[in-house]
Design a protein around this motif. Structure first.
Motif, PDB file in Angstrom:
ATOM      1  N   ARG A 202       0.876  -1.164   0.000  1.00  0.00           N
ATOM      2  CA  ARG A 202       0.000   0.000   0.000  1.00  0.00           C
ATOM      3  C   ARG A 202       0.916   1.217   0.000  1.00  0.00           C
ATOM      4  NH1 ARG A 202      -5.223  -1.450   1.293  1.00  0.00           N
ATOM      5  NH2 ARG A 202      -5.810   0.541   2.219  1.00  0.00           N
ATOM      6  N   GLY A 203       1.162   1.744  -1.181  1.00  0.00           N
ATOM      7  CA  GLY A 203       2.228   2.716  -1.355  1.00  0.00           C
ATOM      8  C   GLY A 203       1.865   4.124  -0.911  1.00  0.00           C
ATOM      9  N   LEU A 204       2.936   4.907  -0.684  1.00  0.00           N
ATOM     10  CA  LEU A 204       2.809   6.303  -0.284  1.00  0.00           C
ATOM     11  C   LEU A 204       3.108   7.278  -1.416  1.00  0.00           C
ATOM     12  CD1 LEU A 204       4.730   6.019   3.118  1.00  0.00           C
ATOM     13  CD2 LEU A 204       2.245   6.224   2.837  1.00  0.00           C
ATOM     14  N   LEU A 234       0.486  11.090   4.961  1.00  0.00           N
ATOM     15  CA  LEU A 234       1.903  11.323   4.673  1.00  0.00           C
ATOM     16  C   LEU A 234       2.633  11.836   5.907  1.00  0.00           C
ATOM     17  CD1 LEU A 234       1.600  12.907   1.111  1.00  0.00           C
ATOM     18  CD2 LEU A 234       2.365  10.594   1.687  1.00  0.00           C
ATOM     19  N   ALA A 235       1.971  12.652   6.688  1.00  0.00           N
ATOM     20  CA  ALA A 235       2.595  13.142   7.922  1.00  0.00           C
ATOM     21  C   ALA A 235       2.820  12.002   8.907  1.00  0.00           C
ATOM     22  CB  ALA A 235       1.725  14.227   8.542  1.00  0.00           C
ATOM     23  N   ARG A 236       1.863  11.074   8.998  1.00  0.00           N
ATOM     24  CA  ARG A 236       1.995   9.935   9.926  1.00  0.00           C
ATOM     25  C   ARG A 236       3.178   9.055   9.583  1.00  0.00           C
ATOM     26  NH1 ARG A 236      -3.569   9.424   9.199  1.00  0.00           N
ATOM     27  NH2 ARG A 236      -3.295   7.603   7.838  1.00  0.00           N
ATOM     28  N   HIS A 237       3.441   8.896   8.319  1.00  0.00           N
ATOM     29  CA  HIS A 237       4.445   7.923   7.883  1.00  0.00           C
ATOM     30  C   HIS A 237       5.785   8.553   7.502  1.00  0.00           C
ATOM     31  CE1 HIS A 237       1.437   4.836   8.151  1.00  0.00           C
ATOM     32  NE2 HIS A 237       0.640   5.463   7.304  1.00  0.00           N
ATOM     33  N   ALA A 238       5.951   9.841   7.753  1.00  0.00           N
ATOM     34  CA  ALA A 238       7.222  10.508   7.462  1.00  0.00           C
ATOM     35  C   ALA A 238       8.254  10.187   8.530  1.00  0.00           C
ATOM     36  CB  ALA A 238       7.010  12.017   7.394  1.00  0.00           C
ATOM     37  N   PHE A 239       9.506  10.131   8.110  1.00  0.00           N
ATOM     38  CA  PHE A 239      10.637  10.017   9.029  1.00  0.00           C
ATOM     39  C   PHE A 239      11.370  11.358   9.016  1.00  0.00           C
ATOM     40  CE2 PHE A 239       9.501   5.713   8.153  1.00  0.00           C
ATOM     41  CZ  PHE A 239       9.810   5.017   9.316  1.00  0.00           C
ATOM     42  N   PRO A 248       9.463   6.014   3.204  1.00  0.00           N
ATOM     43  CA  PRO A 248       9.669   4.725   2.517  1.00  0.00           C
ATOM     44  C   PRO A 248       8.615   4.555   1.433  1.00  0.00           C
ATOM     45  CG  PRO A 248       8.517   4.383   4.582  1.00  0.00           C
ATOM     46  CD  PRO A 248       8.819   5.858   4.517  1.00  0.00           C
ATOM     47  N   GLY A 249       8.750   3.490   0.657  1.00  0.00           N
ATOM     48  CA  GLY A 249       7.766   3.254  -0.393  1.00  0.00           C
ATOM     49  C   GLY A 249       6.389   2.970   0.156  1.00  0.00           C
ATOM     50  N   LYS A 250       6.328   2.265   1.267  1.00  0.00           N
ATOM     51  CA  LYS A 250       5.073   1.973   1.941  1.00  0.00           C
ATOM     52  C   LYS A 250       5.296   2.112   3.438  1.00  0.00           C
ATOM     53  CE  LYS A 250       5.768  -3.045   2.492  1.00  0.00           C
ATOM     54  NZ  LYS A 250       5.172  -4.377   2.280  1.00  0.00           N
ATOM     55  N   PRO A 251       4.226   2.198   4.237  1.00  0.00           N
ATOM     56  CA  PRO A 251       4.399   2.375   5.681  1.00  0.00           C
ATOM     57  C   PRO A 251       5.216   1.242   6.289  1.00  0.00           C
ATOM     58  CG  PRO A 251       2.134   2.805   5.050  1.00  0.00           C
ATOM     59  CD  PRO A 251       2.806   2.243   3.836  1.00  0.00           C
ATOM     60  N   ALA A 275       7.048  16.398  -4.962  1.00  0.00           N
ATOM     61  CA  ALA A 275       6.592  16.763  -6.301  1.00  0.00           C
ATOM     62  C   ALA A 275       5.102  16.509  -6.495  1.00  0.00           C
ATOM     63  CB  ALA A 275       7.396  16.005  -7.354  1.00  0.00           C
ATOM     64  N   GLY A 276       4.578  15.455  -5.869  1.00  0.00           N
ATOM     65  CA  GLY A 276       3.177  15.108  -6.073  1.00  0.00           C
ATOM     66  C   GLY A 276       2.212  15.780  -5.120  1.00  0.00           C
ATOM     67  N   ALA A 277       2.673  16.117  -3.907  1.00  0.00           N
ATOM     68  CA  ALA A 277       1.781  16.675  -2.880  1.00  0.00           C
ATOM     69  C   ALA A 277       2.150  18.108  -2.526  1.00  0.00           C
ATOM     70  CB  ALA A 277       1.829  15.785  -1.629  1.00  0.00           C
ATOM     71  N   TRP A 278       2.861  18.797  -3.405  1.00  0.00           N
ATOM     72  CA  TRP A 278       3.451  20.097  -3.107  1.00  0.00           C
ATOM     73  C   TRP A 278       2.427  21.164  -2.717  1.00  0.00           C
ATOM     74  CZ3 TRP A 278       2.446  24.623  -5.827  1.00  0.00           C
ATOM     75  CH2 TRP A 278       1.657  24.468  -6.961  1.00  0.00           C
ATOM     76  N   ASP A 279       1.204  21.045  -3.215  1.00  0.00           N
ATOM     77  CA  ASP A 279       0.240  22.123  -3.002  1.00  0.00           C
ATOM     78  C   ASP A 279      -0.688  21.893  -1.819  1.00  0.00           C
ATOM     79  OD1 ASP A 279      -0.884  19.992  -4.347  1.00  0.00           O
ATOM     80  OD2 ASP A 279      -2.123  21.228  -5.674  1.00  0.00           O
ATOM     81  N   TYR A 280      -0.608  20.721  -1.148  1.00  0.00           N
ATOM     82  CA  TYR A 280      -1.485  20.513   0.002  1.00  0.00           C
ATOM     83  C   TYR A 280      -0.762  19.941   1.223  1.00  0.00           C
ATOM     84  CZ  TYR A 280      -1.632  15.621  -1.579  1.00  0.00           C
ATOM     85  OH  TYR A 280      -1.285  14.345  -1.959  1.00  0.00           O
ATOM     86  N   LEU A 281       0.430  19.414   1.068  1.00  0.00           N
ATOM     87  CA  LEU A 281       1.178  18.889   2.205  1.00  0.00           C
ATOM     88  C   LEU A 281       1.533  20.031   3.159  1.00  0.00           C
ATOM     89  CD1 LEU A 281       2.415  16.172   3.197  1.00  0.00           C
ATOM     90  CD2 LEU A 281       4.534  16.848   2.069  1.00  0.00           C
TER      91      LEU A 281
END
Length: 387
Positions: A202-204, A234-239, A248-251, A275-281
């Protein structure tokens, strides 16, 4: 540790020079033109063509992507090729021998990046042929039940195609196809905000995960709740470490993958997320990802200069940070990466005897990144520019 320093090198200290950059783009286009053959299309790099029927035709590493890149580069360098004819020949050869990689479990004829949708879309864009539009619509609708929910093979890719054609034509059938695709994709979103790419993944990220799927859905229609949900996932799974961030690729419990590698590239890791979430992250988290890209430096020659897993793809994260903040420091950093990537492309071409002719891994993609830096245009090839 959020990245493996042995995979990277400091970006060049060579200054940004617009005329030299324009000259390098023109050289890539001229060499790409010269290498074209009506039957063989473009020669394939060993990695790109591994266990696949040649010539390569797909949008990801094949001729459809090269044609798309040459068309997109025309404001900076005019190709001498008849691109419409090259696109039609690419589609013809695809239909004779699809270039699916042997053993590729996710292969699907409708895939945007690795299936027929890519060559069809490029041929339709350059010819506007009615039959190609009909065929493309069949491919989009034929992908609705594809269980691999990612941009490479699944519904998100064909959703982007439908949105792009609707924007170009205004035809209701394309809006309906996009709506059907969006509904199918939404139904399969998990309670954790992620989608399944296969039984245990289940990718990120953008090409294989929630960031790319959300990008496609938001291109169809604004959805603040979806954007907020993906941002939270994305915030939950960030290091995070020392003002930097990676994914990582997945959690998982650590950023290191099961193969012992830490990836920091567009297809897996912070560059693709940024690059993919730049406008809402969350902006602080977004800039932490971009800061890691900058501090890590440019990819060494093993990964190379390309978009998918090389210096140019990482550089787009820096352009996205510029687009989000308006801070020209990020544009300057992106341009440092572009100068480095162009030098890498030239050096590797000289060593190997020819350029690498593909959109996502080769010289045409690097030329597009350099052109984006010239124009201060953060749109990522194909994903942000189909329409």
């Amino acid at each position: 540790m959020l990245h493996d320093p042995t995979q990277f090198e400091p970006p060049t200290g060579e200054p940004w020079d617009e005329e030299r950059v324009r000259g390098a783009i023109r050289a890539i286009v001229a060499d790409t033109d010269a290498a074209f053959d009506l039957d063989g299309l473009w020669p394939a790099h060993e990695w790109d063509g591994w266990q696949a029927p040649l010539p390569l035709k797909n949008l990801y590493v094949g001729a459809a992507g090269v044609v798309w890149a040459l068309q997109a580069l025309r404001p900076h360098a005019e190709s001498r090729l008849d691109l419409a004819s090259a696109a039609l020949r690419t589609l013809e050869l695809w239909r004779e021998a699809p270039d699916f990689m042997a053993g590729e479990e996710h292969s699907h004829p409708s895939a945007l990046l690795r299936g027929e949708t890519g060559p069809l879309l490029v041929a339709w864009e350059l010819t506007q042929a009615a039959q190609l539009g009909d065929d493309l619509l069949d491919r989009v609708r034929g992908n609705l039940d594809n269980p691999t929910d990612d941009l490479m093979w699944g519904v998100p890719g064909t959703l982007l195609a439908a949105v792009a054609v609707h924007a170009r034509t205004g035809e209701p059938r394309w809006h309906e196809a996009a709506r059907e695709s969006a509904e199918a994709l939404r139904r399969r979103r998990g309670e954790d905000g992620l989608w399944r790419q296969d039984d245990d993944y289940r990718g990120l990220g953008t090409v294989h995960g929630a960031t790319g799927n959300t990008l496609a859905l938001l291109r169809f229609e604004r959805d603040d709740a979806l954007a907020a949900g993906t941002a939270a996932a994305l915030a939950r799974h960030a290091f995070r470490e020392d003002g930097q961030a990676n994914w990582p690729g997945k959690p998982r419990r650590e950023v290191v993958g099961p193969d012992g590698q830490i990836r920091l590239q567009w297809c897996t890791g912070a560059p693709g997320i940024v690059a993919g979430a730049w406008d809402y992250l969350d902006e602080e988290l977004l800039l932490a990802g971009a800061e890691l890209v900058w501090r890590a430096g440019a990819h060494r020659d093993e990964k190379g200069h390309g978009l998918c897993h090389g210096t140019s793809g990482n550089g787009f994260a820096l352009l996205k940070a510029f687009a989000r903040t308006g801070d020209e420091l990020w544009l300057e950093r992106a341009r440092r990466f572009a100068v480095h990537a162009l030098a890498q492309a030239g050096r590797l071409a000289a060593a190997g005897g020819r350029r690498r002719f593909s959109l996502f891994t080769g010289d045409p993609g690097t030329a597009l990144f350099a052109a984006a830096c010239l124009d201060a245009d953060a749109r990522f090839p194909v994903l942000d520019r189909l329409d």
